[in-house]
Design an enzyme around this catalytic site. Structure first.
Site, PDB file in Angstrom:
ATOM      1  N   HIS A 177      -8.372   2.335  -1.276  1.00  0.00           N
ATOM      2  CA  HIS A 177      -8.700   1.874  -2.852  1.00  0.00           C
ATOM      3  C   HIS A 177      -8.601   0.502  -2.951  1.00  0.00           C
ATOM      4  O   HIS A 177      -7.807  -0.280  -2.556  1.00  0.00           O
ATOM      5  CB  HIS A 177      -7.736   2.755  -3.586  1.00  0.00           C
ATOM      6  CG  HIS A 177      -6.288   2.347  -3.301  1.00  0.00           C
ATOM      7  ND1 HIS A 177      -5.663   2.955  -2.205  1.00  0.00           N
ATOM      8  CD2 HIS A 177      -5.258   1.821  -3.946  1.00  0.00           C
ATOM      9  CE1 HIS A 177      -4.339   2.601  -1.924  1.00  0.00           C
ATOM     10  NE2 HIS A 177      -4.136   1.646  -3.147  1.00  0.00           N
ATOM     11  N   HIS A 225      -8.191  -1.775  -6.462  1.00  0.00           N
ATOM     12  CA  HIS A 225      -7.514  -1.895  -7.962  1.00  0.00           C
ATOM     13  C   HIS A 225      -8.444  -2.969  -8.663  1.00  0.00           C
ATOM     14  O   HIS A 225      -8.879  -4.171  -7.945  1.00  0.00           O
ATOM     15  CB  HIS A 225      -6.128  -2.608  -7.891  1.00  0.00           C
ATOM     16  CG  HIS A 225      -5.346  -1.794  -7.269  1.00  0.00           C
ATOM     17  ND1 HIS A 225      -4.265  -1.139  -8.038  1.00  0.00           N
ATOM     18  CD2 HIS A 225      -4.650  -1.656  -5.884  1.00  0.00           C
ATOM     19  CE1 HIS A 225      -3.350  -0.522  -7.174  1.00  0.00           C
ATOM     20  NE2 HIS A 225      -3.620  -0.965  -5.727  1.00  0.00           N
ATOM     21  N   GLN A 276       0.876  -1.148  -0.112  1.00  0.00           N
ATOM     22  CA  GLN A 276      -0.061   0.088   0.061  1.00  0.00           C
ATOM     23  C   GLN A 276       0.795   1.263   0.058  1.00  0.00           C
ATOM     24  O   GLN A 276       1.694   1.435   0.864  1.00  0.00           O
ATOM     25  CB  GLN A 276      -0.966   0.119   1.269  1.00  0.00           C
ATOM     26  CG  GLN A 276      -1.828   1.309   1.173  1.00  0.00           C
ATOM     27  CD  GLN A 276      -2.830   1.372   2.331  1.00  0.00           C
ATOM     28  OE1 GLN A 276      -3.051   0.281   3.275  1.00  0.00           O
ATOM     29  NE2 GLN A 276      -3.867   2.334   2.367  1.00  0.00           N
TER      30      GLN A 276
HETATM   31  P1  DGP Z   1      -1.314   1.123  -3.792  1.00  0.00           P
HETATM   32  O1  DGP Z   1       0.168   0.582  -4.149  1.00  0.00           O
HETATM   33  O2  DGP Z   1      -1.979  -0.456  -3.680  1.00  0.00           O
HETATM   34  O3  DGP Z   1      -1.249   1.853  -2.702  1.00  0.00           O
HETATM   35  O4  DGP Z   1      -1.791   1.480  -4.879  1.00  0.00           O
HETATM   36  C1  DGP Z   1      -1.755   2.978  -5.385  1.00  0.00           C
HETATM   37  C2  DGP Z   1      -2.055   3.083  -6.954  1.00  0.00           C
HETATM   38  O5  DGP Z   1      -2.199   4.500  -6.925  1.00  0.00           O
HETATM   39  C3  DGP Z   1      -0.769   2.842  -7.851  1.00  0.00           C
HETATM   40  O6  DGP Z   1      -1.053   1.793  -8.670  1.00  0.00           O
HETATM   41  C4  DGP Z   1      -0.535   4.085  -8.568  1.00  0.00           C
HETATM   42  C5  DGP Z   1      -1.719   4.915  -8.198  1.00  0.00           C
HETATM   43  N1  DGP Z   1      -1.706   6.327  -8.299  1.00  0.00           N
HETATM   44  C6  DGP Z   1      -0.819   6.902  -7.257  1.00  0.00           C
HETATM   45  N2  DGP Z   1      -0.773   8.367  -7.550  1.00  0.00           N
HETATM   46  C7  DGP Z   1      -1.639   8.542  -8.444  1.00  0.00           C
HETATM   47  C8  DGP Z   1      -2.438   9.862  -9.104  1.00  0.00           C
HETATM   48  O7  DGP Z   1      -1.770  10.788  -8.685  1.00  0.00           O
HETATM   49  N3  DGP Z   1      -3.241   9.440 -10.073  1.00  0.00           N
HETATM   50  C9  DGP Z   1      -3.649   8.211 -10.476  1.00  0.00           C
HETATM   51  N4  DGP Z   1      -4.491   8.172 -11.459  1.00  0.00           N
HETATM   52  N5  DGP Z   1      -3.089   7.339  -9.776  1.00  0.00           N
HETATM   53  C10 DGP Z   1      -2.165   7.389  -8.865  1.00  0.00           C
END
Ligand code: DGP
Length: 113
Positions: A99, A101, A93
């Protein structure tokens, strides 16, 4: 919550490719997609992670229903998809706003890395 990137996406303070919005949740495309379809589904209300959702709260059920609708809409329901929530740093995380996925459009291995 101040300084939360996903709260800022909910508040339209920073851009994202939003594919769904309702009063409880939004879904948008992951900035670093790991599959042809890679959406993030998040509550509009801030919870640090899955451990922080109070018992009896219906947000997870709401997101589950929404994930199924999005899987159908994005054409991944028939071939298979994953719904993943990482909880804590060792699980990967990186954003402390709950969140989920939604990943699909390719084959996945098990166990996950
Ligand atoms: P996790 O590693 O499970 O916490 O997933 C976080 C996800 O969030 C990662 O796959 C990338 C995505 N992410 C991080 N910052 C942003 C952002 O500013 N915009 C979008 N669309 N996704 C983001």
């Amino acid at each position: 919550m101040e300084d939360c990137i996903f709260c800022k996406i909910c508040g339209k303070e920073i851009p994202a490719e939003i594919v769904h919005e309702d009063e409880k949740a939004i879904a948008f495309k992951d900035i670093d997609p790991q599959a042809p379809v890679h959406l993030l589904i998040i509550p509009t209300k801030h919870y640090d992670g899955i451990m922080n959702v109070p018992a009896g709260n219906d947000i997870v059920a709401h997101i589950h229903t929404l994930a199924i609708k999005l899987a159908l809409r994005f054409g991944i329901a028939d071939t298979g998809f994953r719904i993943v929530t990482n909880c804590g740093s060792q699980a990967g995380q990186s954003v402390n706003h709950l969140h989920f996925h939604l990943l699909g459009g390719r084959s996945f291995k098990w166990p996950p890395g």
